[in-house]
Design an enzyme around this catalytic site. Structure first.
Site, short mmCIF file in Angstrom:
data_model
loop_
_atom_site.label_atom_id
_atom_site.label_comp_id
_atom_site.label_asym_id
_atom_site.label_seq_id
_atom_site.Cartn_x
_atom_site.Cartn_y
_atom_site.Cartn_z
N HIS A 162 37.15 48.55 34.55
CA HIS A 162 37.33 49.20 35.86
C HIS A 162 36.73 50.60 35.83
O HIS A 162 36.01 50.99 36.75
CB HIS A 162 38.82 49.34 36.20
CG HIS A 162 39.55 48.07 36.43
ND1 HIS A 162 40.78 47.83 35.88
CD2 HIS A 162 39.24 46.98 37.16
CE1 HIS A 162 41.20 46.64 36.26
NE2 HIS A 162 40.28 46.10 37.03
N LYS A 164 52.35 40.75 45.28
CA LYS A 164 51.89 40.65 43.89
C LYS A 164 52.93 41.23 42.97
O LYS A 164 53.44 42.33 43.20
CB LYS A 164 50.57 41.39 43.70
CG LYS A 164 49.35 40.56 43.96
CD LYS A 164 48.14 41.23 43.36
CE LYS A 164 47.01 40.24 43.31
NZ LYS A 164 45.85 40.79 42.66
N ARG A 185 32.74 40.08 36.11
CA ARG A 185 32.62 39.85 34.67
C ARG A 185 31.87 38.57 34.35
O ARG A 185 31.28 38.44 33.29
CB ARG A 185 34.01 39.78 34.03
CG ARG A 185 34.75 41.09 34.04
CD ARG A 185 36.15 40.97 33.50
NE ARG A 185 36.91 40.10 34.38
CZ ARG A 185 37.87 39.27 34.00
NH1 ARG A 185 38.21 39.19 32.74
NH2 ARG A 185 38.50 38.54 34.87
N SER A 231 42.82 42.86 33.19
CA SER A 231 44.14 43.49 33.32
C SER A 231 45.22 42.58 32.74
O SER A 231 46.17 43.06 32.13
CB SER A 231 44.44 43.81 34.78
OG SER A 231 43.64 44.88 35.22
#
Length: 171
Positions: free
Chosen positions: A17, A41, A92, A130
């Protein structure tokens, strides 16, 4: 003046990030790191804690044209409110690209005239997510090399405070 947004949950912010933010800062006049506070979330860190980590990461990056904000609601609404046309997304791998490409099309529906810029992850960051970093945090593993420089101790400290508080060991 070209203003871009880099949005996400950043739970927590990773070196990937931070690299995307650094690279965006070199491409745009102003970059806003937008930390999504989405009640749906389940995050390890609160929006305020993620903002604190992001602000430390931004200071470590050293780019003066970057700021951070936590928000709830639609990214398109924040973009409209701050008059931002560009959204930067890191990818990614091919799966990330497929997902982000679809999201870019949806963003155009919500925010006509917006442009999504994709920045591919550096090869050395492609495996870091993450989710992986959260696993390292909960197992009290080393964070150096996975979170931005200067953020490992802060991230661990915030997590430790949370676990002490939830276990009733606050002093």
């Amino acid at each position: 003046m070209k203003h871009a947004i880099v949005s996400g949950t950043f739970d927590p912010m990773t070196i990937g990030h931070a690299d995307v933010i650094r690279r965006a800062a070199q491409l745009f006049d102003t970059v806003t790191v937008a930390i999504v506070d989405n009640a749906e979330k389940r995050t390890l860190f609160t929006a305020a804690e993620r903002l604190e980590i992001a602000e430390r990461a931004i200071a470590e990056i050293g780019e003066t044209n970057v700021s951070a904000v936590a928000y709830s609601g639609l990214t398109s609404d924040l973009m409209r409110e701050k008059n931002i046309k560009y959204i930067v997304r890191g990818v990614r791998n091919a799966s990330d690209f497929d997902y982000e490409y679809g999201m870019a099309q949806i963003m155009r529906e919500f925010s006509p005239g917006s442009e999504t810029v994709f920045l591919p992850a550096l090869p050395e960051h492609m495996h870091i997510s993450s989710t992986y970093v959260r696993e390292r945090i909960t197992h009290k593993s080393e964070l150096e090399g996975f979170v931005p420089d200067g953020c490992a101790a802060l991230t661990a400290e915030i997590y430790e405070r949370k676990t002490e508080k939830s276990s009733g060991n606050n002093r």
